[in-house]
Design a protein around this motif. Structure first.
Motif, PDB file in Angstrom:
ATOM      1  N   GLY A 353      -2.986  -2.542 -14.734  1.00  6.89           N
ATOM      2  CA  GLY A 353      -1.658  -3.122 -14.845  1.00  6.89           C
ATOM      3  C   GLY A 353      -1.514  -3.971 -16.090  1.00  6.89           C
ATOM      4  O   GLY A 353      -2.345  -3.922 -16.999  1.00  6.89           O
ATOM      5  N   SER A 354      -0.455  -4.775 -16.124  1.00  6.06           N
ATOM      6  CA  SER A 354      -0.214  -5.608 -17.300  1.00  6.06           C
ATOM      7  C   SER A 354       0.169  -7.037 -16.914  1.00  6.06           C
ATOM      8  O   SER A 354       0.623  -7.806 -17.759  1.00  6.06           O
ATOM      9  CB  SER A 354       0.912  -5.001 -18.146  1.00  6.06           C
ATOM     10  OG  SER A 354       2.114  -4.895 -17.389  1.00  6.06           O
ATOM     11  N   LEU A 355      -0.003  -7.404 -15.641  1.00 11.73           N
ATOM     12  CA  LEU A 355       0.403  -8.718 -15.170  1.00 11.73           C
ATOM     13  C   LEU A 355      -0.679  -9.767 -15.404  1.00 11.73           C
ATOM     14  O   LEU A 355      -1.861  -9.448 -15.498  1.00 11.73           O
ATOM     15  CB  LEU A 355       0.734  -8.664 -13.677  1.00 11.73           C
ATOM     16  CG  LEU A 355       1.845  -7.710 -13.231  1.00 11.73           C
ATOM     17  CD1 LEU A 355       2.071  -7.842 -11.728  1.00 11.73           C
ATOM     18  CD2 LEU A 355       3.137  -7.966 -13.998  1.00 11.73           C
ATOM     19  N   GLY A 356      -0.236 -11.011 -15.471  1.00  8.18           N
ATOM     20  CA  GLY A 356      -1.168 -12.118 -15.496  1.00  8.18           C
ATOM     21  C   GLY A 356      -1.549 -12.512 -14.082  1.00  8.18           C
ATOM     22  O   GLY A 356      -1.029 -11.979 -13.093  1.00  8.18           O
ATOM     23  N   THR A 357      -2.440 -13.493 -13.978  1.00  9.92           N
ATOM     24  CA  THR A 357      -2.903 -13.959 -12.670  1.00  9.92           C
ATOM     25  C   THR A 357      -1.741 -14.427 -11.799  1.00  9.92           C
ATOM     26  O   THR A 357      -1.607 -14.006 -10.641  1.00  9.92           O
ATOM     27  CB  THR A 357      -3.900 -15.122 -12.853  1.00  9.92           C
ATOM     28  OG1 THR A 357      -4.941 -14.718 -13.740  1.00  9.92           O
ATOM     29  CG2 THR A 357      -4.499 -15.539 -11.524  1.00  9.92           C
ATOM     30  N   ARG A 358      -0.899 -15.304 -12.348  1.00  7.78           N
ATOM     31  CA  ARG A 358       0.229 -15.842 -11.576  1.00  7.78           C
ATOM     32  C   ARG A 358       1.190 -14.749 -11.158  1.00  7.78           C
ATOM     33  O   ARG A 358       1.656 -14.710 -10.004  1.00  7.78           O
ATOM     34  CB  ARG A 358       0.976 -16.900 -12.402  1.00  7.78           C
ATOM     35  CG  ARG A 358       0.209 -18.191 -12.602  1.00  7.78           C
ATOM     36  CD  ARG A 358       1.079 -19.237 -13.270  1.00  7.78           C
ATOM     37  NE  ARG A 358       1.498 -18.818 -14.617  1.00  7.78           N
ATOM     38  CZ  ARG A 358       0.772 -19.032 -15.714  1.00  7.78           C
ATOM     39  NH1 ARG A 358      -0.392 -19.647 -15.634  1.00  7.78           N
ATOM     40  NH2 ARG A 358       1.217 -18.633 -16.894  1.00  7.78           N
ATOM     41  N   GLU A 359       1.479 -13.835 -12.094  1.00  5.93           N
ATOM     42  CA  GLU A 359       2.456 -12.787 -11.825  1.00  5.93           C
ATOM     43  C   GLU A 359       1.938 -11.793 -10.787  1.00  5.93           C
ATOM     44  O   GLU A 359       2.687 -11.329  -9.922  1.00  5.93           O
ATOM     45  CB  GLU A 359       2.825 -12.065 -13.131  1.00  5.93           C
ATOM     46  CG  GLU A 359       3.582 -12.915 -14.132  1.00  5.93           C
ATOM     47  CD  GLU A 359       2.724 -13.944 -14.870  1.00  5.93           C
ATOM     48  OE1 GLU A 359       3.288 -14.906 -15.416  1.00  5.93           O
ATOM     49  OE2 GLU A 359       1.475 -13.769 -14.875  1.00  5.93           O
ATOM     50  N   ALA A 360       0.641 -11.478 -10.853  1.00  8.74           N
ATOM     51  CA  ALA A 360       0.058 -10.564  -9.864  1.00  8.74           C
ATOM     52  C   ALA A 360       0.099 -11.191  -8.476  1.00  8.74           C
ATOM     53  O   ALA A 360       0.428 -10.535  -7.477  1.00  8.74           O
ATOM     54  CB  ALA A 360      -1.370 -10.202 -10.253  1.00  8.74           C
ATOM     55  N   GLY A 361      -0.225 -12.471  -8.408  1.00 13.53           N
ATOM     56  CA  GLY A 361      -0.155 -13.164  -7.125  1.00 13.53           C
ATOM     57  C   GLY A 361       1.255 -13.217  -6.586  1.00 13.53           C
ATOM     58  O   GLY A 361       1.484 -13.008  -5.377  1.00 13.53           O
ATOM     59  N   ALA A 362       2.222 -13.493  -7.459  1.00 12.94           N
ATOM     60  CA  ALA A 362       3.619 -13.569  -7.024  1.00 12.94           C
ATOM     61  C   ALA A 362       4.116 -12.213  -6.529  1.00 12.94           C
ATOM     62  O   ALA A 362       4.883 -12.137  -5.560  1.00 12.94           O
ATOM     63  CB  ALA A 362       4.493 -14.068  -8.175  1.00 12.94           C
ATOM     64  N   TRP A 363       3.685 -11.127  -7.189  1.00  9.43           N
ATOM     65  CA  TRP A 363       4.113  -9.787  -6.758  1.00  9.43           C
ATOM     66  C   TRP A 363       3.593  -9.493  -5.344  1.00  9.43           C
ATOM     67  O   TRP A 363       4.328  -8.993  -4.490  1.00  9.43           O
ATOM     68  CB  TRP A 363       3.598  -8.729  -7.730  1.00  9.43           C
ATOM     69  CG  TRP A 363       4.312  -7.403  -7.609  1.00  9.43           C
ATOM     70  CD1 TRP A 363       5.332  -6.950  -8.392  1.00  9.43           C
ATOM     71  CD2 TRP A 363       4.064  -6.372  -6.636  1.00  9.43           C
ATOM     72  NE1 TRP A 363       5.739  -5.705  -7.973  1.00  9.43           N
ATOM     73  CE2 TRP A 363       4.985  -5.326  -6.899  1.00  9.43           C
ATOM     74  CE3 TRP A 363       3.168  -6.224  -5.592  1.00  9.43           C
ATOM     75  CZ2 TRP A 363       5.022  -4.152  -6.144  1.00  9.43           C
ATOM     76  CZ3 TRP A 363       3.205  -5.056  -4.827  1.00  9.43           C
ATOM     77  CH2 TRP A 363       4.110  -4.045  -5.103  1.00  9.43           C
ATOM     78  N   ILE A 364       2.335  -9.836  -5.097  1.00  2.02           N
ATOM     79  CA  ILE A 364       1.759  -9.598  -3.767  1.00  2.02           C
ATOM     80  C   ILE A 364       2.440 -10.485  -2.730  1.00  2.02           C
ATOM     81  O   ILE A 364       2.708 -10.049  -1.606  1.00  2.02           O
ATOM     82  CB  ILE A 364       0.233  -9.827  -3.804  1.00  2.02           C
ATOM     83  CG1 ILE A 364      -0.433  -8.780  -4.703  1.00  2.02           C
ATOM     84  CG2 ILE A 364      -0.359  -9.771  -2.392  1.00  2.02           C
ATOM     85  CD1 ILE A 364      -1.909  -9.026  -4.975  1.00  2.02           C
ATOM     86  N   ALA A 365       2.737 -11.735  -3.092  1.00  2.41           N
ATOM     87  CA  ALA A 365       3.442 -12.610  -2.166  1.00  2.41           C
ATOM     88  C   ALA A 365       4.797 -12.022  -1.779  1.00  2.41           C
ATOM     89  O   ALA A 365       5.178 -12.036  -0.598  1.00  2.41           O
ATOM     90  CB  ALA A 365       3.623 -14.003  -2.792  1.00  2.41           C
ATOM     91  N   ASP A 366       5.530 -11.498  -2.763  1.00  2.00           N
ATOM     92  CA  ASP A 366       6.824 -10.883  -2.460  1.00  2.00           C
ATOM     93  C   ASP A 366       6.645  -9.645  -1.591  1.00  2.00           C
ATOM     94  O   ASP A 366       7.464  -9.381  -0.688  1.00  2.00           O
ATOM     95  CB  ASP A 366       7.538 -10.496  -3.765  1.00  2.00           C
ATOM     96  CG  ASP A 366       8.122 -11.702  -4.484  1.00  2.00           C
ATOM     97  OD1 ASP A 366       8.304 -12.747  -3.831  1.00  2.00           O
ATOM     98  OD2 ASP A 366       8.372 -11.596  -5.704  1.00  2.00           O
ATOM     99  N   ALA A 367       5.582  -8.873  -1.827  1.00  2.00           N
ATOM    100  CA  ALA A 367       5.320  -7.684  -1.016  1.00  2.00           C
ATOM    101  C   ALA A 367       5.056  -8.065   0.437  1.00  2.00           C
ATOM    102  O   ALA A 367       5.461  -7.362   1.374  1.00  2.00           O
ATOM    103  CB  ALA A 367       4.147  -6.900  -1.594  1.00  2.00           C
ATOM    104  N   VAL A 368       4.375  -9.192   0.651  1.00  2.00           N
ATOM    105  CA  VAL A 368       4.147  -9.674   2.007  1.00  2.00           C
ATOM    106  C   VAL A 368       5.466 -10.024   2.675  1.00  2.00           C
ATOM    107  O   VAL A 368       5.737  -9.637   3.826  1.00  2.00           O
ATOM    108  CB  VAL A 368       3.201 -10.910   2.011  1.00  2.00           C
ATOM    109  CG1 VAL A 368       3.163 -11.553   3.383  1.00  2.00           C
ATOM    110  CG2 VAL A 368       1.794 -10.513   1.567  1.00  2.00           C
ATOM    111  N   ARG A 369       6.326 -10.748   1.970  1.00  2.65           N
ATOM    112  CA  ARG A 369       7.615 -11.168   2.527  1.00  2.65           C
ATOM    113  C   ARG A 369       8.496  -9.976   2.882  1.00  2.65           C
ATOM    114  O   ARG A 369       9.258 -10.014   3.856  1.00  2.65           O
ATOM    115  CB  ARG A 369       8.357 -12.052   1.537  1.00  2.65           C
ATOM    116  CG  ARG A 369       7.709 -13.398   1.279  1.00  2.65           C
ATOM    117  CD  ARG A 369       8.621 -14.270   0.429  1.00  2.65           C
ATOM    118  NE  ARG A 369       7.964 -15.510   0.034  1.00  2.65           N
ATOM    119  CZ  ARG A 369       7.329 -15.696  -1.131  1.00  2.65           C
ATOM    120  NH1 ARG A 369       7.295 -14.698  -2.020  1.00  2.65           N
ATOM    121  NH2 ARG A 369       6.770 -16.835  -1.392  1.00  2.65           N
ATOM    122  N   ASN A 370       8.378  -8.903   2.092  1.00  2.00           N
ATOM    123  CA  ASN A 370       9.288  -7.768   2.236  1.00  2.00           C
ATOM    124  C   ASN A 370       8.754  -6.630   3.090  1.00  2.00           C
ATOM    125  O   ASN A 370       9.364  -5.558   3.152  1.00  2.00           O
ATOM    126  CB  ASN A 370       9.663  -7.224   0.849  1.00  2.00           C
ATOM    127  CG  ASN A 370      10.420  -8.241   0.019  1.00  2.00           C
ATOM    128  OD1 ASN A 370      11.201  -9.025   0.559  1.00  2.00           O
ATOM    129  ND2 ASN A 370      10.187  -8.239  -1.288  1.00  2.00           N
TER     130      ASN A 370
END
Length: 371
Positions: A353-370
């Motif tokens: 991928g191309s995400l940073g640490t914070r962005e990768a974590g935020a993407w997974i957090a949103d996936a959990v919520r959704n």
């Protein structure tokens, strides 16, 4: 409300723990619970400033928590072993975290170096004894003929092997491994209990053909424990052989129970066959006390503060933490979200991928919520 202690530690540790905390908070929102985080300043910076590794106050405060979420330890400014033994091993031994739990599972979308193997082939659990064996710290090294330990060493070399220690060695080092019936029994019971909810198969690891005393006891306790679980299939495996079979036929294994040192070695091999250290979580568990959950990789000091570290192993360790807290649905949801991020290439560079640490974590957090 769950009270959880957080120790970012050194190097990339604070960044990956922050990413993991965001995902676990999202799981709480989704599945109906809250986490009250308490951060502890324990690591190289404090040690260099004050000389403190783990203080009595640290241990007293941490004992109020069922779970510790841990990042990483290790710093180039500190001699190797000081932080690791003084902090990480100090926590394990103080809280009697006698189970080291290491899932070896290949997630969909990841790559394994094993030709022809996929997620359906790599899915087993290593239960490592975590407080005994050769890690108990009994040993020494010395020079010269006059030493309090020389008589013991002379007995070993002269009586058993016919060697003259005084004339044949300028310097001697030794390390003693200790296995107890109680320590072996409790880790094996844990392994068999876990197996009852999986494929009902437990493989025991040892080197009893050479180290007959310590691992002879290990085998005796395994046999006695197995008799209490007649529905569970069992086998003995030598540690050198199991490393071969991990590579050739990982699908053979379900639950593997191992003494401390061998468990340490084979789980790093397990991490590689499941896709790499960036995907490998671990739990240091006391079922009746305080447990610690962490990624198994190191602190990677050169990447500190660069927002490049892969947070997935830490987030997966958070899934283990949730399961230990009694939130299995949330734990499964976090793991599903991790797989979605890998499939969508919403990851750090090491996973394509191309995400940073914070962005990768935020993407997974949103996936959990959704979900």
């Amino acid at each position: 409300m769950y009270k959880v202690a957080a120790i970012g530690g050194d190097g990339i540790g604070p960044e990956i723990v922050d990413a993991g905390k965001g995902v676990l908070d999202a799981a709480g929102e989704k599945y109906g619970f809250d986490i009250d985080w308490t951060d502890f300043d324990i690591g190289a910076d404090r040690y260099l400033a004050t000389g403190d590794l783990l203080t009595e106050d640290d241990l007293k405060e941490l004992s109020a928590f069922k779970s510790i979420y841990f990042g990483s330890i290790g710093d180039d400014r500190v001699k190797p072993g000081i932080l690791e033994k003084g902090i990480l091993l100090g926590l394990r031994f103080h809280f009697d975290q006698y189970i080291n739990l290491r899932p070896v599972r290949m997630l969909a979308g990841t790559q394994t170096p094993l030709a022809g193997k996929g997620p359906e082939d790599i899915d087993f659990l290593v239960v490592r004894e975590n407080t005994e064996d050769f890690y108990v710290g009994i040993g020494s090294r010395f020079k010269g003929k006059e030493h309090r330990d020389l008589e013991v060493i002379r007995d070993i070399y002269s009586i058993k092997f016919g060697l003259d220690v005084e004339s044949d060695s300028e310097e001697i080092a030794y390390q003693i491994g200790v296995i107890s019936r109680e320590g072996s029994s409790r880790v094996m019971k844990y392994a068999f209990d876990v197996a009852m909810n999986r494929e009902k198969k437990v493989s025991s690891v040892d080197k009893a053909n050479v180290l007959t005393d310590v691992y002879g006891l290990w085998r005796d306790v395994f046999t006695e424990t197995a008799a209490c679980y007649p529905d569970v299939a069992t086998e003995f495996t030598f540690v050198d052989a199991i490393t071969m079979w991990f590579v050739k036929n990982p699908e053979w294994f379900d639950v593997v129970v191992a003494p401390n040192m061998f468990g340490d070695i084979i789980t790093d091999l397990g991490a590689m066959i499941q896709g790499g250290l960036g995907l490998a979580p671990g739990g240091n568990i006391n079922p009746e006390g305080t447990s610690l959950f962490e990624p198994i990789h190191g602190s990677a000091p050169k990447y500190k503060g660069m927002n490049q570290a892969n947070p997935i192993a830490t987030i997966w360790a958070g899934s283990l933490l949730l399961d230990d807290l009694g939130e299995p649905e949330a734990a499964a949801g976090v793991l599903t979200a991790i797989e979605k991020s890998i499939a969508a290439k919403q990851t750090t560079v090491d996973l394509g991928g191309s995400l940073g640490t914070r962005e990768a974590g935020a993407w997974i957090a949103d996936a959990v919520r959704n979900e």
